[in-house]
Design a protein around this motif. Structure first.
Motif, PDB file in Angstrom:
ATOM      1  N   LEU A  91       0.869  -1.190   0.000  1.00  0.00           N
ATOM      2  CA  LEU A  91       0.000   0.000   0.000  1.00  0.00           C
ATOM      3  C   LEU A  91       0.898   1.230   0.000  1.00  0.00           C
ATOM      4  CD1 LEU A  91      -2.703  -1.070   2.600  1.00  0.00           C
ATOM      5  CD2 LEU A  91      -2.850  -1.114   0.102  1.00  0.00           C
ATOM      6  N   PHE A  92       0.456   2.307  -0.628  1.00  0.00           N
ATOM      7  CA  PHE A  92       1.257   3.523  -0.675  1.00  0.00           C
ATOM      8  C   PHE A  92       1.100   4.249   0.672  1.00  0.00           C
ATOM      9  CE2 PHE A  92      -0.225   3.105  -5.245  1.00  0.00           C
ATOM     10  CZ  PHE A  92       0.871   2.336  -5.607  1.00  0.00           C
ATOM     11  N   PRO A  93       2.168   4.310   1.469  1.00  0.00           N
ATOM     12  CA  PRO A  93       2.001   4.774   2.848  1.00  0.00           C
ATOM     13  C   PRO A  93       1.663   6.258   2.981  1.00  0.00           C
ATOM     14  CG  PRO A  93       4.323   4.412   2.352  1.00  0.00           C
ATOM     15  CD  PRO A  93       3.554   3.926   1.176  1.00  0.00           C
ATOM     16  N   HIS A  94       1.982   7.054   1.941  1.00  0.00           N
ATOM     17  CA  HIS A  94       1.740   8.496   2.037  1.00  0.00           C
ATOM     18  C   HIS A  94       0.387   8.881   1.463  1.00  0.00           C
ATOM     19  CE1 HIS A  94       3.161   7.565  -1.924  1.00  0.00           C
ATOM     20  NE2 HIS A  94       2.933   8.784  -2.364  1.00  0.00           N
ATOM     21  N   LEU A  95      -0.385   7.899   0.992  1.00  0.00           N
ATOM     22  CA  LEU A  95      -1.700   8.191   0.424  1.00  0.00           C
ATOM     23  C   LEU A  95      -2.785   7.614   1.332  1.00  0.00           C
ATOM     24  CD1 LEU A  95      -1.137   7.347  -3.371  1.00  0.00           C
ATOM     25  CD2 LEU A  95      -0.777   9.521  -2.203  1.00  0.00           C
TER      26      LEU A  95
ATOM     27  N   LEU B 430       6.147  -1.441  -4.294  1.00  0.00           N
ATOM     28  CA  LEU B 430       5.416  -0.181  -4.472  1.00  0.00           C
ATOM     29  C   LEU B 430       5.418   0.218  -5.945  1.00  0.00           C
ATOM     30  CD1 LEU B 430       6.636   2.022  -1.484  1.00  0.00           C
ATOM     31  CD2 LEU B 430       4.431   0.925  -1.743  1.00  0.00           C
ATOM     32  N   ALA B 433       3.256  -2.237  -7.855  1.00  0.00           N
ATOM     33  CA  ALA B 433       1.828  -2.001  -7.627  1.00  0.00           C
ATOM     34  C   ALA B 433       1.361  -0.814  -8.466  1.00  0.00           C
ATOM     35  CB  ALA B 433       1.574  -1.734  -6.145  1.00  0.00           C
ATOM     36  N   ILE B 448       4.688   8.132  -6.369  1.00  0.00           N
ATOM     37  CA  ILE B 448       4.914   7.166  -5.281  1.00  0.00           C
ATOM     38  C   ILE B 448       6.304   7.323  -4.682  1.00  0.00           C
ATOM     39  CG2 ILE B 448       4.988   4.710  -4.667  1.00  0.00           C
ATOM     40  CD1 ILE B 448       2.181   5.862  -5.364  1.00  0.00           C
ATOM     41  N   PRO B 451       7.418  11.402  -3.399  1.00  0.00           N
ATOM     42  CA  PRO B 451       6.882  11.935  -2.127  1.00  0.00           C
ATOM     43  C   PRO B 451       7.497  11.243  -0.910  1.00  0.00           C
ATOM     44  CG  PRO B 451       5.103  11.485  -3.661  1.00  0.00           C
ATOM     45  CD  PRO B 451       6.339  10.931  -4.291  1.00  0.00           C
ATOM     46  N   LEU B 452       7.808   9.950  -1.051  1.00  0.00           N
ATOM     47  CA  LEU B 452       8.396   9.229   0.080  1.00  0.00           C
ATOM     48  C   LEU B 452       9.867   9.600   0.274  1.00  0.00           C
ATOM     49  CD1 LEU B 452       6.779   5.742  -0.580  1.00  0.00           C
ATOM     50  CD2 LEU B 452       6.232   7.315   1.271  1.00  0.00           C
TER      51      LEU B 452
END
Lengths: 234, 528
Positions: A91-95, B430, B433, B448, B451-452
């Motif tokens: 899962l995208f942790p920042h979304l 990530l 996906a 994706i 931002p991280l």
């Protein structure tokens, strides 16, 4: 049942190591096929080939009559109509939950996107949790977000890589039931890989057993799983 | 239903991959210029350089290298062990404070020590008056000590991280086998931490070879000062490039030795929680005194001297002189950090989503291992070619653009490394996906991965900016005419013996340096 997905003589290697040796399988529409086998037997690699994340050395992958892979063709993962639930979920942790589910719908208009997200969240019983972030959810809820994120794209085939491996045994039984209900409700065709025979019994229409990069047997769950577990039998 | 695509449609961002390749070639050019310098015919001055300059300066560089490494190891390794594995009064303060010397450029520390302990230094003259002994630190051993006192944290940080994690089980096992504390340190901890210590020693070696300001001020010789002499004194760019190649050869040898010493060392993680040994009595006092001494030498004395000069009231500051230098410094640092970060982001994208990276990408990442003076003269040679061909409506030599370009070449690895490390921690699932949800590599990276990477981007920008603020030799060679930065101003004032006046720009540099030093301290323990 006519075949939706066909894998024909897939060979795959990583460097010098042969991972898959001539794997052939098929999947019918609305069918759930479970591939079972010990760790390192090539299950995950097989899913990654179907998803287009790896390229086979040889062999053909056909989905609904379209060749996804052969010696001349490789359709990119984002253009395959194949969804995947990853081991660890990714899962995208920042979304937020809603942003995760809507990530693949960026081409749609805002209204339509919102509608699809709400509909999908409702179908997996996550209504009202759209504003939460993945880390604010339980393991089972995260699982459902990952499934919703894939299903909202209406993929022709859903791939699931050890989807219950991170869950404790009680939660595992609950989530397994929920996932099965969701897949049936959507009429989704799916391939799931696991090393857990109990998961296979509960989820599968058919089971394929894999060892050392080859399919050892494939058939109705009750037939294939009558064979002794090679890992426990030793 | 998801639509299935046609065959072989090229990835929409492939133009970006091409851009990355072009950028990497442009940034690798100065390194290529140095490597290919022997292919061009030598200038008449080269014979003189080989006979008169090269042997003495090569000897100086090697003496400086080993003379600095040894005390730096002595300062760093015991301090790291004490802080990581024992408990003594002041341990938590020394844990981060021992990183502070990194905030000081070596040339600033050298000026302050010369002002105190040089032949006419304030402390030297007092001691001479009191006991008749004449102290003079301005020689090769003194220079090595000053450099080691400032640079030892490069070894302290990785050694501390290695001692903290990854060896508790082995140390406990040694204990159950009846091995005492000293032998546990020597036979278990040191060999296990050797790769980390070697990596830190490599950084100290590269910083030592790169140094110009401290070496020049102490009147010593090194290959870097030889580059300045052949370019600045003889106006012989070709010879400067060839000396640069000798320097590059030493750096390559160091990189090779470090890689060899690392061998097949495997990273381990502890299953056992860290138990610090509580020191008591004399041992605890000695531990505190040792760390205090190292801190005092590395940061305490130079910073106290600068503060005394700035706030001592004996000088009226000319802010009109310092502020433009401050403005120029911020401008160059901001431009270089922005360009470096842009290139670093493009490089990480290419490495994450592209197939095999082009050779130029690897070459461009070597800039940090190459002394600033070498990059400066090779950039100058390149700019000379462009200027002579008159393809641009303006001259590159003497422009801020050339300075920013060369700084980017030099510090690209500093910007790239935190991004690569942070991206390495993002699971590939990530990306996969995102791709399976229909995202192109570019969209997956932008929405994706990037931002991280925000904390790493901030850290990278800060580290590059501060390295640029502290940088001296490259800036001295390439800055536009009459263009002063804090580092060049500090150096110029100190070199005309206006040491007190030099302390104000020096203070600005040290203050700028403190922030990333503390950030680095957090990153070393993997907490940032």
């Amino acid at each position: 049942m006519s075949n939706l997905l066909e894998l024909d003589q897939l060979h795959f290697a990583l460097g010098d190591r042969t991972i898959l040796r001539g794997v052939s399988l098929h999947l019918a529409a609305r069918e759930i096929l479970v591939i079972i086998g010990p760790s390192g037997c090539g299950k995950t690699s097989l899913l990654r080939l179907v998803a287009g994340l790896e390229r086979p050395a040889s062999g053909t992958i056909t989905l609904a009559g379209t060749v996804l892979n052969n010696e001349r063709t490789h359709i990119a993962p984002e253009r395959r109509s194949v969804g995947m639930v990853f081991q660890g979920l990714a899962l995208f942790p920042h979304l937020t939950v809603a942003q995760n589910v809507g990530f693949g719908l960026h081409a749609l208009k805002q209204d339509e996107r919102q509608h699809r997200i709400s509909e999908e969240l409702r179908s997996v019983d996550l209504e009202g949790l759209g504003d939460r972030y993945p880390h604010q959810l339980s393991g089972g809820q995260q699982q459902r977000v990952a499934i919703a994120r894939s299903l909202v794209m209406r993929p022709q085939v859903l791939l699931m890589d050890e989807p219950f491996s991170d869950l404790d045994s009680d939660t595992r039984v609950l989530v397994r039931g929920e996932v099965l209900r969701i897949l049936r409700a959507h009429g989704t065709s799916a391939i799931m890989v696991t090393h857990d025979r109990e998961d296979a019994v509960h989820m599968a229409d058919r089971v394929a057993e894999m060892r050392d990069g080859a399919i050892m047997g494939c058939g109705k769950a009750e037939d294939v799983l009558q064979f002794p577990d090679p890992e426990k039998g030793k | 239903m998801m639509a299935m695509g046609g065959k072989h449609r090229p990835f929409a961002g492939s133009w970006l991959f091409a851009t990355v390749t072009v950028a990497s070639v442009l940034l690798a050019l100065p390194i290529l210029v140095v490597i290919t310098s022997p292919l061009h015919s030598a200038a008449p001055e080269w014979d003189h350089v080989v006979r008169a300059l090269l042997p003495e300066h090569l000897k100086g560089s090697l003496l400086l290298l080993f003379g600095t490494l040894l005390p730096a190891l002595v300062f760093a390794v015991p301090s790291a062990w004490l802080v990581a594995r024992t408990n003594f009064p002041g341990r938590s303060f020394f844990r981060w404070a021992l990183v502070l010397p990194l905030a000081l450029p070596t040339y600033i520390s050298a000026f302050t020590y010369a002002a105190l302990l040089g032949p006419t230094g304030s402390v030297s003259t007092r001691i001479h008056a009191l006991v008749g002994v004449k102290l003079d630190i301005m020689n090769m051993p003194g220079l090595c000590l000053v450099m080691a006192a400032v640079l030892f944290p490069y070894i302290y940080l990785p050694a501390r991280a290695a001692f903290v994690a990854g060896m508790s089980g082995q140390l406990d096992a040694a204990r159950t086998l009846g091995v005492g504390p000293w032998m546990r340190f020597r036979r278990v901890a040191l060999p296990l931490a050797r790769p980390a210590i070697a990596a830190g020693a490599l950084l100290v070696a590269m910083e030592t070879l790169n140094d110009f300001g401290a070496v020049k001020y102490f009147g010593e010789r090194s290959l870097t000062t030889a580059i300045f002499r052949s370019w600045g004194g003889l106006y012989d760019l070709g010879s400067a490039l060839r000396i640069g190649l000798v320097l590059l050869g030493i750096v390559a040898l160091l990189l090779w030795s470090e890689r060899r010493s690392r061998g097949n060392a495997a990273h381990t993680t502890d299953q056992v929680p860290l138990q610090r040994q509580r020191l008591r009595g004399l041992r605890s006092l000695l531990a505190t005194l040792w760390c205090a001494l190292v801190l005092l030498l590395g940061a305490g004395i130079p910073i106290a001297k600068i503060l005394l000069d700035v706030f001592g009231g004996s000088i009226t500051w000319s802010w009109t002189e310092v502020l433009p230098a401050f403005g120029n410094t911020l401008l160059v640092a901001a431009l270089a950090a922005a360009l470096t970060l842009l290139v670093a982001v493009l490089f990480t994208f290419r490495e994450r989503y592209g197939a095999r990276a082009p050779w130029s990408l690897h070459l461009a990442n070597l800039g940090y291992a190459i002394p600033g003076a070498v990059i400066a003269v090779s950039s100058m040679a390149l700019a000379g070619v462009v200027d002579r061909s008159m393809v641009l409506p303006f001259a590159l030599i003497g422009s801020t653009g050339l300075l920013v370009y060369a700084l980017t070449v030099r510090f690209l690895a500093v910007g790239n490394q935190p991004l690569r490390a942070a991206l390495g921690q993002q699971t590939r699932a990530l990306d996969d996906a995102a791709r399976l949800l229909g995202a192109s590599p570019l969209r997956a990276f932008v929405h994706i991965n990037l931002p991280l990477l925000r904390p790493a981007l901030l850290a990278a920008a800060l580290l590059v900016a501060i390295d640029v603020i502290k940088e001296l030799p490259l800036t001295l060679i390439l800055r536009p005419f009459n263009f002063h930065t804090l580092s060049t101003r500090t150096y110029e004032l100190a070199s005309i013996e206006q040491l007190r006046e030099a302390s104000l720009p020096a203070l600005f540099i040290v203050l700028c340096g403190l922030l990333p030093v503390l950030l680095l301290d957090r990153m070393a323990d993997g907490r940032a």
